[in-house]
Design an enzyme around this catalytic site. Sequence first.
Site, PDB file in Angstrom:
ATOM      1  N   CYS A  76       0.807  -1.225   0.000  1.00 55.15           N
ATOM      2  CA  CYS A  76       0.000   0.000   0.000  1.00 55.15           C
ATOM      3  C   CYS A  76       0.840   1.276   0.000  1.00 55.15           C
ATOM      4  CB  CYS A  76      -0.941  -0.022   1.197  1.00 55.15           C
ATOM      5  SG  CYS A  76      -1.892  -1.550   1.248  1.00 55.15           S
ATOM      6  N   HIS A 105      -3.409   8.248   5.636  1.00 50.92           N
ATOM      7  CA  HIS A 105      -3.526   6.913   5.030  1.00 50.92           C
ATOM      8  C   HIS A 105      -4.870   6.318   5.449  1.00 50.92           C
ATOM      9  CE1 HIS A 105      -2.292   3.108   3.376  1.00 50.92           C
ATOM     10  NE2 HIS A 105      -2.546   2.499   4.516  1.00 50.92           N
ATOM     11  N   LYS A 134     -10.347   7.417   1.791  1.00 52.92           N
ATOM     12  CA  LYS A 134     -10.694   5.996   1.628  1.00 52.92           C
ATOM     13  C   LYS A 134     -12.205   5.781   1.675  1.00 52.92           C
ATOM     14  CE  LYS A 134      -6.307   4.452   1.754  1.00 52.92           C
ATOM     15  NZ  LYS A 134      -5.472   5.636   1.965  1.00 52.92           N
ATOM     16  N   HIS A 168      -9.658   1.506  -0.440  1.00 50.35           N
ATOM     17  CA  HIS A 168      -8.202   1.552  -0.386  1.00 50.35           C
ATOM     18  C   HIS A 168      -7.675   1.039  -1.728  1.00 50.35           C
ATOM     19  CE1 HIS A 168      -4.188   1.423   0.790  1.00 50.35           C
ATOM     20  NE2 HIS A 168      -4.222   0.579   1.811  1.00 50.35           N
ATOM     21  N   PHE A 211       1.042   3.818   4.518  1.00 51.18           N
ATOM     22  CA  PHE A 211       1.645   2.750   5.317  1.00 51.18           C
ATOM     23  C   PHE A 211       1.272   1.410   4.694  1.00 51.18           C
ATOM     24  CE2 PHE A 211       0.046   6.133   8.241  1.00 51.18           C
ATOM     25  CZ  PHE A 211       1.246   6.835   8.293  1.00 51.18           C
ATOM     26  N   PHE A 251       1.669  -3.171   4.636  1.00 52.88           N
ATOM     27  CA  PHE A 251       2.053  -4.460   5.210  1.00 52.88           C
ATOM     28  C   PHE A 251       3.579  -4.576   5.153  1.00 52.88           C
ATOM     29  CE2 PHE A 251      -1.878  -7.457   4.586  1.00 52.88           C
ATOM     30  CZ  PHE A 251      -2.395  -6.997   5.784  1.00 52.88           C
TER      31      PHE A 251
END
Lengths: 406, 84
Positions: free
Chosen positions: A163, A301, A330, A335, A392, A394
């Site tokens: 992301c 984010h 979002k 997203h 941000f 994973f």
Amino acid sequence: MKRVVITGAGSISPLGSGVRSLMEGIASGTSAVRYMEEWAGYCGMNSHVAAPAELKDEKKIPRQSRRSMGRMSIFAAQAAEQALADSGINISQVQPDRMGCIIGSTTGSAISISKAFEIMLFKKDLSLLPSSMFFQCMSHSAAINVAQYLGLTGYVMATSAACASSLQAIGTGFEIISSGKQDVLLCGGAEELHPSVTGSFDVVFATSSKYNQTPHQTPRPFDKDRDGLVCGEGSGIVVLEDYEHAVRRNAKIYAEIIGYNTCGSGAHISQSDDKSIIRCIKGALNNAEITPDEIDYINAHATGTIQGDKEEASAIREIFGDTVPVSSLKGHMGHTLGASGAIELIACLLMMDKGVIYPTLNLDEAASDCSGINHVAKPVKKEIRTVLKNCFAFGGINAALVCRKH
Amino acid sequence: MNEQEIIDITNKVFEESFEIEKDRLKPEAHIFTDLGLDSLDIVDLVAALQKSFGVNIRNEEKVRNIRTLQDIYQFISAIKKEGQ
């Protein structure tokens, strides 16, 4: 060091094709989230909502360019064409080895990867693999397809950071042009919807599942009733250009990139944490040589997850208190993952231009663990000189970019 | 399968797989210079012909000699006759 400016923007988003559709959707408070009937057959999937983008006009891309493109690369090619046209750059007038692209995504085309696995695992017949299938599946698929399609012969790179992919692409482009190694770079990201993509979040209970029958009410960034993220798709591409190069050709300049930072959390593979986010944002501010009070707007984010929104709000509270307006986009378009940084940055550029900050859709009441920051509840007219964009991902990856109106 | 059926099925492959307009599909058309196919397309052409005609031609040396649509018609015709 060279100064780096943004001189073009293009997007394919769940809100439509083109930057105008994107901004009209955001301004009107439209939600592009819908119920995904086609995912009903997936056992164990909790979330049945997503924000699809429309694939259209793909046949305008010549077949031999298109054959190596999966869905996300088509989005990227179309967004790149828009961005290039918007910038007014004629590729033939840029020194060939001084113009390229950096375009990131989580993986290659999820749809194509799935088809390739079906052939390899079930049919076990390599003669069924189309010749260009691998080019659709490679992690740098969007970057190479855009480069080949447009004939870009300078740097061609892909940032694969889930992301944070497109914000890393833009940040990396900023650093490369700053260093004087390239004059023009098309930077951004692309992503496509697939059950395996939503599934990667669903298995760790990070998706929204309570609003399957009321899809427009989710995701709910920072809200007390948020229950997870909703995947979207599309592509955002910006044209980054050496400031002097842009001035020489009398280009329209959206903004100057003045700071960037990216870092790992070293804390957890899937959960974001406020300490590393604080470190990332402070690094971007230091790089920009500005203080927190110089930021006029933070585009968060904030995806609507229980854990991620809390950590981002905590980091913003620590650095900015409740002074700087904060919103997330979002709620409008889900997203868009590897594309989100670029698509949302483009929206910031247009907000800067218009002097208005759009609110977080579906943020009806801020959660107590997301309070203490300046949530934008309705459109705010304000001169926006400097913007902070967060992403941000994973893997504990953080990225933050600072842009200043030119 | 008669000659006309072979022509029709082959031409359909070019229309559907390679998006080539029907009026360009002349027997003498060179598949590279006139119809614009390249080396990657040949891989997909072989796969499409195999599927359309139910033949296995992937490792046929003669595939390398194909230059025109007429060459394909004749090649498929010969393969079909061998199969009989």
